[in-house]
Design a protein around this motif. Structure first.
Motif, PDB file in Angstrom:
ATOM      1  N   LYS A 380      48.260  48.399  28.101  1.00 66.32           N
ATOM      2  CA  LYS A 380      48.049  47.008  27.711  1.00 66.32           C
ATOM      3  C   LYS A 380      47.327  46.199  28.783  1.00 66.32           C
ATOM      4  O   LYS A 380      46.592  45.261  28.456  1.00 66.32           O
ATOM      5  N   THR A 381      47.539  46.565  30.061  1.00 62.85           N
ATOM      6  CA  THR A 381      47.013  45.744  31.151  1.00 62.85           C
ATOM      7  C   THR A 381      46.469  46.617  32.271  1.00 62.85           C
ATOM      8  O   THR A 381      47.127  47.575  32.686  1.00 62.85           O
ATOM      9  N   VAL A 382      45.287  46.275  32.755  1.00 64.53           N
ATOM     10  CA  VAL A 382      44.733  46.847  33.980  1.00 64.53           C
ATOM     11  C   VAL A 382      44.500  45.689  34.943  1.00 64.53           C
ATOM     12  O   VAL A 382      43.784  44.738  34.616  1.00 64.53           O
ATOM     13  N   ARG A 383      45.119  45.763  36.113  1.00 68.47           N
ATOM     14  CA  ARG A 383      44.982  44.683  37.096  1.00 68.47           C
ATOM     15  C   ARG A 383      44.277  45.209  38.340  1.00 68.47           C
ATOM     16  O   ARG A 383      44.685  46.218  38.921  1.00 68.47           O
ATOM     17  N   LEU A 384      43.195  44.516  38.756  1.00 65.73           N
ATOM     18  CA  LEU A 384      42.485  44.843  39.990  1.00 65.73           C
ATOM     19  C   LEU A 384      43.142  44.047  41.114  1.00 65.73           C
ATOM     20  O   LEU A 384      43.054  42.817  41.155  1.00 65.73           O
ATOM     21  N   LEU A 385      43.800  44.742  42.026  1.00 66.10           N
ATOM     22  CA  LEU A 385      44.723  44.110  42.966  1.00 66.10           C
ATOM     23  C   LEU A 385      44.061  43.523  44.193  1.00 66.10           C
ATOM     24  O   LEU A 385      44.698  42.790  44.949  1.00 66.10           O
ATOM     25  N   HIS A 386      42.809  43.834  44.421  1.00 67.48           N
ATOM     26  CA  HIS A 386      42.133  43.318  45.606  1.00 67.48           C
ATOM     27  C   HIS A 386      41.928  41.810  45.469  1.00 67.48           C
ATOM     28  O   HIS A 386      41.417  41.328  44.457  1.00 67.48           O
ATOM     29  N   ALA A 387      42.305  41.046  46.480  1.00 65.11           N
ATOM     30  CA  ALA A 387      42.270  39.585  46.400  1.00 65.11           C
ATOM     31  C   ALA A 387      40.853  39.039  46.263  1.00 65.11           C
ATOM     32  O   ALA A 387      40.656  37.937  45.731  1.00 65.11           O
ATOM     33  N   ASP A 388      39.857  39.782  46.738  1.00 61.97           N
ATOM     34  CA  ASP A 388      38.472  39.287  46.709  1.00 61.97           C
ATOM     35  C   ASP A 388      37.680  39.784  45.510  1.00 61.97           C
ATOM     36  O   ASP A 388      36.446  39.642  45.473  1.00 61.97           O
ATOM     37  N   THR A 389      38.359  40.353  44.516  1.00 59.73           N
ATOM     38  CA  THR A 389      37.658  40.914  43.374  1.00 59.73           C
ATOM     39  C   THR A 389      36.808  39.872  42.655  1.00 59.73           C
ATOM     40  O   THR A 389      35.639  40.120  42.320  1.00 59.73           O
ATOM     41  N   VAL A 390      37.375  38.704  42.397  1.00 52.99           N
ATOM     42  CA  VAL A 390      36.648  37.663  41.668  1.00 52.99           C
ATOM     43  C   VAL A 390      35.422  37.219  42.455  1.00 52.99           C
ATOM     44  O   VAL A 390      34.325  37.069  41.909  1.00 52.99           O
ATOM     45  N   GLU A 391      35.598  37.012  43.760  1.00 58.58           N
ATOM     46  CA  GLU A 391      34.474  36.594  44.597  1.00 58.58           C
ATOM     47  C   GLU A 391      33.369  37.649  44.619  1.00 58.58           C
ATOM     48  O   GLU A 391      32.183  37.331  44.527  1.00 58.58           O
ATOM     49  N   ASP A 392      33.770  38.922  44.737  1.00 55.29           N
ATOM     50  CA  ASP A 392      32.773  39.997  44.734  1.00 55.29           C
ATOM     51  C   ASP A 392      32.022  40.051  43.405  1.00 55.29           C
ATOM     52  O   ASP A 392      30.806  40.283  43.362  1.00 55.29           O
ATOM     53  N   LEU A 393      32.754  39.852  42.307  1.00 54.55           N
ATOM     54  CA  LEU A 393      32.108  39.857  40.997  1.00 54.55           C
ATOM     55  C   LEU A 393      31.100  38.715  40.862  1.00 54.55           C
ATOM     56  O   LEU A 393      30.001  38.899  40.327  1.00 54.55           O
ATOM     57  N   SER A 409      33.477  44.402  24.889  1.00 56.85           N
ATOM     58  CA  SER A 409      33.350  44.664  23.452  1.00 56.85           C
ATOM     59  C   SER A 409      34.110  45.898  22.995  1.00 56.85           C
ATOM     60  O   SER A 409      34.386  46.043  21.804  1.00 56.85           O
ATOM     61  N   CYS A 410      34.475  46.793  23.924  1.00 54.37           N
ATOM     62  CA  CYS A 410      35.032  48.068  23.456  1.00 54.37           C
ATOM     63  C   CYS A 410      36.444  48.378  23.947  1.00 54.37           C
ATOM     64  O   CYS A 410      37.090  49.279  23.407  1.00 54.37           O
ATOM     65  N   ILE A 411      36.949  47.679  24.953  1.00 53.20           N
ATOM     66  CA  ILE A 411      38.284  48.022  25.442  1.00 53.20           C
ATOM     67  C   ILE A 411      39.348  47.316  24.609  1.00 53.20           C
ATOM     68  O   ILE A 411      39.120  46.268  24.014  1.00 53.20           O
ATOM     69  N   THR A 412      40.539  47.921  24.598  1.00 50.71           N
ATOM     70  CA  THR A 412      41.659  47.371  23.833  1.00 50.71           C
ATOM     71  C   THR A 412      42.744  46.806  24.735  1.00 50.71           C
ATOM     72  O   THR A 412      43.756  46.318  24.244  1.00 50.71           O
ATOM     73  N   PHE A 413      42.565  46.896  26.040  1.00 56.74           N
ATOM     74  CA  PHE A 413      43.563  46.385  26.980  1.00 56.74           C
ATOM     75  C   PHE A 413      42.993  45.182  27.735  1.00 56.74           C
ATOM     76  O   PHE A 413      41.791  44.910  27.708  1.00 56.74           O
ATOM     77  N   ARG A 414      43.868  44.475  28.396  1.00 56.77           N
ATOM     78  CA  ARG A 414      43.508  43.260  29.159  1.00 56.77           C
ATOM     79  C   ARG A 414      43.185  43.646  30.601  1.00 56.77           C
ATOM     80  O   ARG A 414      43.946  44.380  31.232  1.00 56.77           O
ATOM     81  N   VAL A 415      42.067  43.148  31.118  1.00 55.10           N
ATOM     82  CA  VAL A 415      41.687  43.369  32.512  1.00 55.10           C
ATOM     83  C   VAL A 415      41.950  42.084  33.286  1.00 55.10           C
ATOM     84  O   VAL A 415      41.460  41.015  32.905  1.00 55.10           O
ATOM     85  N   GLU A 416      42.740  42.188  34.376  1.00 52.11           N
ATOM     86  CA  GLU A 416      43.168  41.013  35.128  1.00 52.11           C
ATOM     87  C   GLU A 416      42.702  41.085  36.580  1.00 52.11           C
ATOM     88  O   GLU A 416      42.480  42.166  37.122  1.00 52.11           O
ATOM     89  N   GLU A 417      42.585  39.899  37.201  1.00 55.18           N
ATOM     90  CA  GLU A 417      42.399  39.840  38.641  1.00 55.18           C
ATOM     91  C   GLU A 417      43.767  39.869  39.313  1.00 55.18           C
ATOM     92  O   GLU A 417      44.790  40.024  38.637  1.00 55.18           O
ATOM     93  N   ASN A 418      43.811  39.746  40.648  1.00 57.88           N
ATOM     94  CA  ASN A 418      45.032  40.043  41.395  1.00 57.88           C
ATOM     95  C   ASN A 418      46.210  39.120  41.061  1.00 57.88           C
ATOM     96  O   ASN A 418      47.372  39.526  41.206  1.00 57.88           O
TER      97      ASN A 418
END
Length: 425
Positions: A380-393, A409-418
């Motif tokens: 259901k959830t994938v979380r990118l734990l690195h604190a600077d992920t949003v800034e890098d993106l 468009s194709c994934i069925t789970f939620r991708v989250e920042e830290n």
């Protein structure tokens, strides 16, 4: 006629503030949530060194506030002394002797008939010096013996002078002081970041003396002469209250009981382990995970290898950990996440952490490709734990727009920042 009102006539006798309310105020002002819990701090998905650094910062800030409170007046000093000693942080060898003197002096004072060490619940010894003298460890053992009710102990100790760099053994006196002084109250023992660590014999004695231990982070034992003769080795006690353990697959032998088909961790719910060759999928490791980790719900996997072998670890968890819900993987970089990974079917939460601090655009491209092709029936959830992920993106947004559109468009789970906020919208 002018009436003169003296200061004395306007003086008011305010009601005495109950000491119980002062204690509540002091406690709220110095509280560090979770760090004095009997079950240890609230579990974090971040790598242990980062968690420890944050805990140490919070403990320092709390200690400064406590010291300021007791310096206000004698009344506050008497009321807040218990709070001052509830958590003890040692960062320099020089403070050990003064701490011991303070403990002994206060224990005999008329104002403090009870030993102030009686109130101490947490001890963090985090010494960054290159070396300590043998006398420093003797002082530490004596300090520990003043704390009969310790629940949480974290040790990060430097080398002894002229100590064998291979053995790196934490002096027996320190471990035995814990076992003999606070074994029944001990809930958390952590030396995962220490250069010195207990030898296996000492660790087994400590575990046997601590039947209520719930968190054990000692993935490596210092070798000792007795380890060469299996017939003389102490057996691993059955740890009926152990909920969380940190291991290294290549050093599993330290935790294997005499009966290799016995489960000595029946209550285990969280497993943290490092994959270090050679080999980490041999029969012994697999058998141990199958026996002892069948009811584990959380796994933190430190994966320092090339990503091509990550699927083998996931297959092991799929087969042996049928109750696994939360999986956290620490990787060298996002490039170790390969396409078409198949997660254990029971996993609903996946945390990913890249040890590469600054992420270039092509690393994100590989990460998004892997997420787009990843399979997990309950994920259901994938979380990118690195604190600077949003800034890098944001810095690489123009180069990643197409990949972000494809994955959205194709994934069925939620991708989250830290912090748990949606990363892709």
């Amino acid at each position: 006629m002018t009436s003169v009102i003296s200061n004395a006539s306007t003086t008011r006798n305010f009601p005495r503030f109950p000491p119980e309310l002062w204690l509540s105020i002091f406690s709220l002002a110095t509280n560090v949530p979770g760090l004095l819990s009997c079950d240890g701090p609230t579990p974090s998905d971040l790598p242990r060194p980062i968690v420890k650094e944050n805990e140490q910062r919070l403990l320092r800030e709390s200690l400064i506030t406590k010291r300021n409170i007791i310096l206000v007046c004698r009344t506050w000093h008497a009321l807040a002394t218990e709070l001052l000693y509830r958590s003890v942080l040692v960062t320099r060898p020089a403070t050990l002797s003064s701490l011991l003197v303070a403990l002994d002096r206060r224990s005999s004072g008329a104002a403090h008939p009870a030993h102030v060490g009686w109130w101490t619940r947490r001890l963090d010894v985090l010494i960054q010096d290159d070396r300590c003298e043998a006398s420093d460890y003797s002082l530490l053992a004596n300090v520990i013996r003043r704390f009969p009710n310790l629940s949480i102990v974290t040790l990060s100790m430097p080398m002894l002078p002229y100590n064998d760099c291979w053995l790196r053994q934490l002096p027996t006196s320190v471990v035995m002081a814990l076992a003999e002084s606070c074994g029944p109250s001990l809930r958390v023992f952590d030396c995962s970041e220490s250069i010195l660590r207990p030898c296996r014999k000492d660790l087994m004695k400590l575990i046997a003396a601590a039947p209520n231990l719930s968190v054990l982070r000692c993935p490596i034992c210092s070798p000792s002469a007795g380890d060469k003769f299996p017939s003389t080795r102490l057996d691993v006690p059955v740890m009926t209250n152990l909920l969380s353990v940190s291991l290294m697959s290549v050093f599993l032998r330290d935790y294997l009981p005499e009966d290799r088909d016995a489960n000595h961790f029946p209550a285990l719910r969280q497993l943290t382990y490092d994959c270090i060759p050679p080999p980490f999928l041999d029969h012994t490791w697999k058998n141990f995970v199958k026996l002892s980790c069948a009811n584990v719900t959380t796994v933190h996997l430190d994966f320092p290898l090339q990503g091509d072998s990550l699927q083998k670890e996931l297959d092991l968890l799929s087969e042996c950990c049928r109750s696994l819900n939360d999986l956290v993987v620490y990787l060298r970089s996002w490039t170790e996440i390969k396409p078409n990974l198949s997660l254990p079917p029971s996993v609903s939460y996946l945390g990913l952490y890249s040890k590469l601090l600054k992420t270039p655009a092509f690393h994100f491209k590989q990460l998004f490709t892997a997420l787009r092709t990843m399979s997990g029936s309950k994920l259901k959830t994938v979380r990118l734990l690195h604190a600077d992920t949003v800034e890098d993106l944001q810095e690489n947004w123009s180069l990643l727009a197409n990949e972000l559109a494809d994955i959205t468009s194709c994934i069925t789970f939620r991708v989250e920042e830290n912090e748990g906020h949606p990363l892709l919208t």
